[in-house]
Design an enzyme around this catalytic site. Structure first.
Site, PDB file in Angstrom:
ATOM      1  N   LYS A 120       0.864  -1.193   0.000  1.00 20.30           N
ATOM      2  CA  LYS A 120       0.000   0.000   0.000  1.00 20.30           C
ATOM      3  C   LYS A 120       0.895   1.235   0.000  1.00 20.30           C
ATOM      4  CE  LYS A 120      -1.637   2.970   2.641  1.00 20.30           C
ATOM      5  NZ  LYS A 120      -1.601   4.115   1.714  1.00 20.30           N
ATOM      6  N   GLU A 149      10.042   1.774  10.267  1.00 20.09           N
ATOM      7  CA  GLU A 149      11.100   2.727   9.890  1.00 20.09           C
ATOM      8  C   GLU A 149      10.468   4.106   9.981  1.00 20.09           C
ATOM      9  OE1 GLU A 149      14.282   2.275   8.813  1.00 20.09           O
ATOM     10  OE2 GLU A 149      14.186   0.128   9.156  1.00 20.09           O
ATOM     11  N   CYS A 189      14.226  11.034   5.518  1.00 24.36           N
ATOM     12  CA  CYS A 189      14.171  10.638   6.933  1.00 24.36           C
ATOM     13  C   CYS A 189      15.530  10.787   7.607  1.00 24.36           C
ATOM     14  CB  CYS A 189      13.671   9.205   7.055  1.00 24.36           C
ATOM     15  SG  CYS A 189      14.665   8.045   6.125  1.00 24.36           S
ATOM     16  N   GLU A 235      10.916  16.920  13.434  1.00 20.94           N
ATOM     17  CA  GLU A 235      11.485  16.676  12.109  1.00 20.94           C
ATOM     18  C   GLU A 235      10.959  17.759  11.166  1.00 20.94           C
ATOM     19  OE1 GLU A 235       9.813  13.188  10.228  1.00 20.94           O
ATOM     20  OE2 GLU A 235      11.783  12.588   9.509  1.00 20.94           O
TER      21      GLU A 235
HETATM   22  P1  NAD Z   1       2.837   9.008   6.976  1.00 15.86           P
HETATM   23  O1  NAD Z   1       3.103   8.333   8.263  1.00 15.86           O
HETATM   24  O2  NAD Z   1       1.855  10.107   6.943  1.00 15.86           O
HETATM   25  O3  NAD Z   1       2.330   7.953   5.893  1.00 15.86           O
HETATM   26  C1  NAD Z   1       3.089   6.806   5.564  1.00 15.86           C
HETATM   27  C2  NAD Z   1       2.175   5.738   4.998  1.00 15.86           C
HETATM   28  O4  NAD Z   1       1.270   5.329   6.007  1.00 15.86           O
HETATM   29  C3  NAD Z   1       1.315   6.190   3.806  1.00 15.86           C
HETATM   30  O5  NAD Z   1       1.244   5.114   2.891  1.00 15.86           O
HETATM   31  C4  NAD Z   1      -0.044   6.415   4.449  1.00 15.86           C
HETATM   32  O6  NAD Z   1      -1.125   6.244   3.570  1.00 15.86           O
HETATM   33  C5  NAD Z   1      -0.040   5.315   5.498  1.00 15.86           C
HETATM   34  N1  NAD Z   1      -0.986   5.524   6.610  1.00 15.86           N
HETATM   35  C6  NAD Z   1      -1.240   6.670   7.275  1.00 15.86           C
HETATM   36  N2  NAD Z   1      -2.185   6.454   8.235  1.00 15.86           N
HETATM   37  C7  NAD Z   1      -2.511   5.142   8.159  1.00 15.86           C
HETATM   38  C8  NAD Z   1      -3.427   4.300   8.877  1.00 15.86           C
HETATM   39  N3  NAD Z   1      -4.188   4.779   9.855  1.00 15.86           N
HETATM   40  N4  NAD Z   1      -3.509   2.996   8.544  1.00 15.86           N
HETATM   41  C9  NAD Z   1      -2.745   2.494   7.555  1.00 15.86           C
HETATM   42  N5  NAD Z   1      -1.870   3.227   6.832  1.00 15.86           N
HETATM   43  C10 NAD Z   1      -1.756   4.541   7.131  1.00 15.86           C
HETATM   44  O7  NAD Z   1       4.276   9.473   6.431  1.00 15.86           O
HETATM   45  P2  NAD Z   1       4.648  10.249   5.095  1.00 15.86           P
HETATM   46  O8  NAD Z   1       4.274  11.683   5.257  1.00 15.86           O
HETATM   47  O9  NAD Z   1       4.159   9.531   3.885  1.00 15.86           O
HETATM   48  O10 NAD Z   1       6.244  10.084   5.073  1.00 15.86           O
HETATM   49  C11 NAD Z   1       7.097  10.937   5.752  1.00 15.86           C
HETATM   50  C12 NAD Z   1       7.615  10.271   7.019  1.00 15.86           C
HETATM   51  O11 NAD Z   1       8.246   9.036   6.698  1.00 15.86           O
HETATM   52  C13 NAD Z   1       8.680  11.089   7.711  1.00 15.86           C
HETATM   53  O12 NAD Z   1       8.460  11.095   9.094  1.00 15.86           O
HETATM   54  C14 NAD Z   1       9.967  10.332   7.386  1.00 15.86           C
HETATM   55  O13 NAD Z   1      11.010  10.541   8.304  1.00 15.86           O
HETATM   56  C15 NAD Z   1       9.502   8.943   7.354  1.00 15.86           C
HETATM   57  N6  NAD Z   1      10.441   8.094   6.599  1.00 15.86           N
HETATM   58  C16 NAD Z   1      11.232   7.219   7.298  1.00 15.86           C
HETATM   59  C17 NAD Z   1      12.159   6.430   6.616  1.00 15.86           C
HETATM   60  C18 NAD Z   1      13.069   5.477   7.358  1.00 15.86           C
HETATM   61  O14 NAD Z   1      13.760   4.710   6.706  1.00 15.86           O
HETATM   62  N7  NAD Z   1      13.093   5.477   8.672  1.00 15.86           N
HETATM   63  C19 NAD Z   1      12.258   6.518   5.217  1.00 15.86           C
HETATM   64  C20 NAD Z   1      11.435   7.424   4.549  1.00 15.86           C
HETATM   65  C21 NAD Z   1      10.520   8.207   5.259  1.00 15.86           C
END
Ligand code: NAD
Length: 481
Positions: free
Chosen positions: A172, A246, A280, A381
């Protein structure tokens, strides 16, 4: 690309589902439409993965490896096309997008090798007439939930490892980048039997919620924000499903006074301003030992001011747009919070709208000094092209301030002194430390966070372990006839 759902080996256009227009974050132009599927598609995708599970688990490792190699090869043959999807939908400049595509392929290539090296153990028995065997088995149906900032690489990091381990998968992707996921899946789909890898695009609610609560899912591997990661951990707790997370970071970048300013400046540009700071592991807090503070601030200010901002499809663009209005507003709020607390703005500090940028989400690459502790950009962040530069005096002070965060994803140390590098590396409470290296991530190594930055690791041999579990078999030998 009208069809973004790939379920049980068939592309679907999500009849009856909501369809949204996907727009370029640089120009606001429509680049396609995306299906926002719901619980019905979620259930079918998980059911398809459940059905394909035994077949894929029992597929010989060499065959699984060949499938992964075929995906890597396909990506290698479509770099330009895939990179253009990334730039158009996510915004990063085309040369960076090509880098992401090659990075994406590297996970399939690396795990093609690892698929053949999954071995168990035969511990020596403490008593005669008994044999002990430890087998490694795939956990089962895996749900991979990914973010938008590396819309293909973040899928590959999970999908390649899960497939190598023998798990079947439902992906997803983020609702901001469904078309990148569908573009990548053209190559994934062609290499695998039906049901082994499935793709469903849609919103966190209802699609994401339906998936994380589906009883058929045995493993959830998630990359995204700490807030959503925590929610997923709660959801999985109800049925004791395995979870890898992650999550977000708040990376300190420590420059000791023996470092070479000419080497540090380009390293900071890569660590902070790549992908408009939406990484990230991006530098979030820049700590510079006092003697180097002023010369580095001056050299960095000149370099940051010269970064060319624009549509990532245009030749020469170094900084693209931010993903959306909310991301832009968060950066604006962090900068105005810091300046209200007394920080000095050296470069940038504003939204860019002139020169044809008015239809996109552009923020000027920015540099601030004298940012006081407690400012939002030091505790949260920022996820944007903004660096706060602060002076420190001693090594102990740098360690204490760097570790003063609930996050623990990445940290960086720049020094030519091996002793300093050793001491700092050991004391920093972060899952990865780049010593004179602003971009340490690779398919070959385990990446992940300590504290509130995550659970488990991705990449490397350890990334495979997340999709395997042990089965212990004890055999008592029948007495000789
Ligand atoms: P987000 O948490 O808003 O969304 C990530 C994913 O989760 C999306 O696919 C979203 O649709 C899904 N999601 C959100 N709520 C959900 C729920 N209730 N149930 C199921 N799925 C749900 O994050 P984002 O804005 O897409 O990405 C940015 C974040 O990701 C930043 O905090 C960044 O640091 C982090 N990130 C971490 C890494 C790592 O390797 N640690 C890598 C890339 C990004």
């Amino acid at each position: 690309m009208d069809q973004q759902l790939f379920i049980a080996g068939r592309w679907e256009s999500g009849t009856g589902s909501q369809v949204v227009t996907v727009r370029s974050p640089a120009s606001g132009e429509a680049i396609g439409t995306a299906v926002m599927a719901g619980p019905e598609a979620a259930r079918r995708a998980v059911a398809a993965a459940e059905k394909a599970g035994p077949l894929w688990r029992d597929t010989p490792p060499r065959r699984r490896s060949e499938a992964l190699e075929a995906i890597a090869r396909w990506i290698g043959e479509h770099v330009e096309e895939l990179a253009r999807w990334i730039t158009r939908e996510e915004g990063k400049p085309l040369p960076e997008a090509r880098g992401e595509v090659r990075y994406t392929a590297s996970f399939f290539r690396f795990y093609a090798g690892e698929a053949e090296r999954i071995t168990g153990e035969i511990p020596p028995s403490p008593e005669p007439g008994r044999s002990l065997y430890l087998y490694r088995e795939p956990i089962g149906v895996t749900l991979a939930i990914t973010p938008w900032n590396y819309p293909m690489a973040m899928i590959a990091r999970k999908l390649a490892a899960a497939l190598a381990a023998g798990c079947t998968v439902v992906v997803k992707p983020a609702e901001e980048t469904p078309l990148c996921a569908a573009a990548l899946f053209q190559g994934v789909a062609a290499a695998l039997p039906p049901g082994v890898a499935n793709l469903v695009t849609g919103l966190p609610d209802p699609l994401g919620e339906a998936l994380i609560h589906d009883p058929g899912v045995r493993k959830i591997t998630f990359t995204g924000s700490t807030q959503v990661g925590r929610h997923i951990l709660h959801a999985a707790a109800d049925r004791v499903a395995s979870v890898s997370l992650e999550l977000g970071g708040n990376a300190p970048f420590i420059v000791m006074d023996d470092a070479d300013v000419a080497e540090v400046v380009p390293a900071i540009l890569r660590c902070k301003y790549r992908n408009a700071g939406q990484i990230c592991v991006a530098l979030n807090r820049l700590y510079v030992q006092r003697r180097l503070h002023d010369p580095l601030a001056k050299a960095l200010a000149e370099a940051v001011a010269s970064l060319k901002v624009g549509d990532g499809l245009e030749e020469g663009t170094v900084i693209g747009p931010m993903i959306n209005q909310a991301a832009l507003e968060k950066v604006e709020a962090h900068v105005s919070d810091a300046t209200a607390r007394g920080a000095r703005l050296l470069v940038g500090g504003r939204r860019l709208a002139e020169g044809g940028l008015d239809h996109g989400f552009f923020y000027a690459p920015s540099l601030l000094t004298h940012v006081p502790e407690g400012a939002r950009m030091l505790t949260e962040e920022t996820f944007g092209p903004v660096a706060p530069l602060m002076a420190f005096d001693t090594e102990e002070e740098a360690i204490e301030r760097a570790n003063r965060t609930p996050y623990g994803l990445a940290a960086y140390v720049f020094t030519r002194d091996l002793g300093r590098a050793e001491r700092l590396t050991r004391a920093l409470a972060f899952g990865m430390v780049g010593v004179n290296d602003p971009v340490p991530s690779l398919a070959e190594v385990a990446i992940g966070g300590m504290k509130e930055s995550g659970l488990g690791r991705e990449g490397g041999r350890q990334g495979l372990d997340e999709f395997l579990e042990w089965k212990y078999v004890s055999v008592r030998h029948p007495a000789a006839p």
